[in-house]
Write an enzyme that holds these catalytic residues in place. Structure first.
Site, PDB file in Angstrom:
ATOM      1  N   GLY A   1       0.817  -1.206   0.000  1.00 24.89           N
ATOM      2  CA  GLY A   1       0.000   0.000   0.000  1.00 24.89           C
ATOM      3  C   GLY A   1       0.851   1.256   0.000  1.00 24.89           C
ATOM      4  O   GLY A   1       0.485   2.256   0.620  1.00 24.89           O
TER       5      GLY A   1
ATOM      6  N   TYR B   1     -14.519  -3.765  10.693  1.00 24.28           N
ATOM      7  CA  TYR B   1     -13.196  -3.175  10.452  1.00 24.28           C
ATOM      8  C   TYR B   1     -12.277  -3.390  11.656  1.00 24.28           C
ATOM      9  O   TYR B   1     -11.118  -3.800  11.515  1.00 24.28           O
ATOM     10  CB  TYR B   1     -13.343  -1.684  10.157  1.00 24.28           C
ATOM     11  CG  TYR B   1     -12.033  -0.948  10.032  1.00 24.28           C
ATOM     12  CD1 TYR B   1     -11.186  -1.183   8.961  1.00 24.28           C
ATOM     13  CD2 TYR B   1     -11.642  -0.008  10.995  1.00 24.28           C
ATOM     14  CE1 TYR B   1      -9.982  -0.507   8.840  1.00 24.28           C
ATOM     15  CE2 TYR B   1     -10.446   0.665  10.889  1.00 24.28           C
ATOM     16  CZ  TYR B   1      -9.613   0.422   9.811  1.00 24.28           C
ATOM     17  OH  TYR B   1      -8.412   1.084   9.702  1.00 24.28           O
TER      18      TYR B   1
END
Length: 281
Positions: free
Chosen positions: A13, A164
């Site tokens: 990322g 999450y």
């Protein structure tokens, strides 16, 4: 002397945000940086690609290798590690930064979204760590840094987003488990989390421009990561840290350079009140 000159770092990322900030900080030391991320083509909503990130890394003094990689694809994960080692001759540091975000409650979370969170935030970090271990074992001061929260439930600020939270806590538990499993190999596993919101393109897409007022720059995470990765891997492992505590322990007293333009220090969204920094317990 530049501490990370010639060291090889694989950042997942790394095309934008926190991953790019960490890559750029290490690039200033002359590190070799493999930028592994999905984005290879420009996106109007999320600026930054593996190629723009690589250009920034090179300009900062590092040696960049852009790699298109989907963290959900085991073959692409294996290829990314192999390409990094082939290009630079080894692997010293793995930054598990890539992640999927979902700020919605349980009743708004579909099975497809839940599976995405766990594929990217749980399965992906496990697999890339697994495939990096044989090379990290050969490094002189190997580190794996997880961008993951401190597992202290009473203080977590995102319990309203349980899907999450659970996926990110899995990364936290991996930190502890891997630190124990690979302690004899001298590989450090530590977690770093921001005390405040960090202003990134992804955050802007979720919170809107107003979120900038309550955030710090991603460079605070880059500088904190530098100090963690500078520690002796055999003695500094299994730790959970917050960015500003790490920097305070390293002697930083002025945090104004990390404030976003127009942000209000008094209104920063704080995550957790305490952590362990660089100090020994």
């Amino acid at each position: 002397m530049k501490l990370f000159a010639g060291k090889t770092v694989l950042v997942t990322g790394g095309s934008r945000g926190i991953g790019l900030a960490i890559a750029l900080r290490l690039a200033r030391d002359g590190a070799n940086i493999a930028i592994a991320a999905k984005t290879s083509k420009p996106n109007a909503k999320l600026p930054g690609t593996i190629y723009t990130a690589a250009a920034e890394v090179d300009a900062a003094g590092g040696n960049a290798l852009p790699i298109q990689m989907d963290l959900r694809n085991e073959d692409e994960i294996a290829a990314a590690v192999a390409q990094t080692v082939e290009r630079f001759g080894g692997l010293d540091i793995l930054i598990n930064n890539a992640g999927a975000m979902w700020r919605e409650p349980t009743l708004e979370t579909t099975a497809k979204r839940f599976d995405l969170l766990n594929a990217v935030n749980v399965r992906g970090p496990f697999l890339i760590t697994q495939k990096s271990i044989p090379y990290l074992r050969r490094a002189s001061n190997p580190h794996v840094l997880m961008i993951a929260p401190i597992p202290e439930l009473p203080h977590i600020s995102q319990t309203e987003f349980p899907a999450y939270l659970i996926s990110k806590y899995s990364m936290s538990l991996f930190t502890l488990a891997f630190a124990n499993e690979f302690r004899a190999d001298g590989i450090a596993f530590n977690a770093l989390w921001p005390r405040t919101a960090i202003w990134t393109a992804a955050g802007a897409a979720i919170r809107g421009e107003e979120g900038r007022r309550y955030a710090r720059k991603a460079s605070v995470m880059g500088d904190a990561a530098w100090h963690i990765l500078a520690q002796d891997s055999r003695s500094f492992t299994g730790r959970f840290t917050l960015d500003d505590d790490v920097l305070r322990d390293a002697g930083v007293t002025d945090f104004s350079p990390y404030m976003e333009e127009g942000s209000d220090a008094a209104k920063l969204r704080l995550s957790l009140p305490v952590t362990h920094g660089l100090r020994r317990e």
